[in-house]
Motif scaffolding. Structure first.
Motif, PDB file in Angstrom:
ATOM      1  N   THR A 174       0.834  -1.205   0.000  1.00 52.74           N
ATOM      2  CA  THR A 174       0.000   0.000   0.000  1.00 52.74           C
ATOM      3  C   THR A 174       0.867   1.253   0.000  1.00 52.74           C
ATOM      4  O   THR A 174       0.600   2.203  -0.746  1.00 52.74           O
ATOM      5  N   VAL A 175       1.911   1.269   0.815  1.00 56.30           N
ATOM      6  CA  VAL A 175       2.824   2.420   0.842  1.00 56.30           C
ATOM      7  C   VAL A 175       3.479   2.587  -0.523  1.00 56.30           C
ATOM      8  O   VAL A 175       3.562   3.704  -1.058  1.00 56.30           O
ATOM      9  N   LYS A 176       3.913   1.502  -1.105  1.00 54.86           N
ATOM     10  CA  LYS A 176       4.547   1.552  -2.430  1.00 54.86           C
ATOM     11  C   LYS A 176       3.586   2.130  -3.475  1.00 54.86           C
ATOM     12  O   LYS A 176       3.959   3.003  -4.267  1.00 54.86           O
ATOM     13  N   GLU A 177       2.343   1.660  -3.456  1.00 50.76           N
ATOM     14  CA  GLU A 177       1.337   2.149  -4.408  1.00 50.76           C
ATOM     15  C   GLU A 177       1.049   3.637  -4.197  1.00 50.76           C
ATOM     16  O   GLU A 177       0.992   4.411  -5.156  1.00 50.76           O
ATOM     17  N   LEU A 178       0.883   4.044  -2.947  1.00 51.97           N
ATOM     18  CA  LEU A 178       0.590   5.447  -2.671  1.00 51.97           C
ATOM     19  C   LEU A 178       1.770   6.346  -3.028  1.00 51.97           C
ATOM     20  O   LEU A 178       1.585   7.439  -3.567  1.00 51.97           O
ATOM     21  N   LYS A 179       2.987   5.894  -2.746  1.00 54.40           N
ATOM     22  CA  LYS A 179       4.169   6.681  -3.126  1.00 54.40           C
ATOM     23  C   LYS A 179       4.236   6.862  -4.635  1.00 54.40           C
ATOM     24  O   LYS A 179       4.637   7.920  -5.120  1.00 54.40           O
ATOM     25  N   SER A 180       3.830   5.834  -5.397  1.00 57.87           N
ATOM     26  CA  SER A 180       3.840   5.943  -6.857  1.00 57.87           C
ATOM     27  C   SER A 180       2.852   6.990  -7.354  1.00 57.87           C
ATOM     28  O   SER A 180       2.972   7.484  -8.468  1.00 57.87           O
TER      29      SER A 180
END
Length: 120
Positions: A77-83
């Protein structure tokens, strides 16, 4: 009979925060007029009650409110939001009951994101 719960954010950048919740977080929204978006998130909602300390030495004062978001896989989720350009404060921490981090939203405040270790 009570059927759900309503939450409210107050932001100096309300329009931007509504768009952020719709476009970056992915909440489904209904425009009820003039760009005022209402988000339907009841299905995944829960509520807890935490002890307070009137002295303010331990925990939050009585009457304090807290809103956070949870996910199944905090790393993904963090990876997706950072993207999507979402800014995070600090690293993911293990607090025993869950994995926790915080992300910045329009209006210059942070919201909690957590992955519970308990069964939802």
């Amino acid at each position: 009979m009570i059927k759900g719960i309503n939450t409210m954010f107050y932001s100096s950048k309300a329009k931007e925060l509504r768009e952020f919740l719709r476009d970056k977080i992915g909440f489904k929204a209904t425009d009820i007029g003039d760009g005022w978006l209402v988000f339907d998130i009841v299905e995944g909602g829960d509520m807890g009650v935490e002890s307070s300390d009137e002295s303010g030495q331990h925990g939050k004062p009585s009457g304090t409110h807290h809103i956070s978001f949870y996910c199944d896989n905090i790393d993904e989720t963090v990876k997706e939001l950072k993207s999507k350009g979402v800014e995070f404060k600090g690293e993911i921490e293990d607090l025993g009951w869950g994995l926790v981090t915080y992300f910045k939203v329009p209006g210059d405040f942070f919201l909690q994101l957590y992955q519970p270790k308990y069964k939802k």
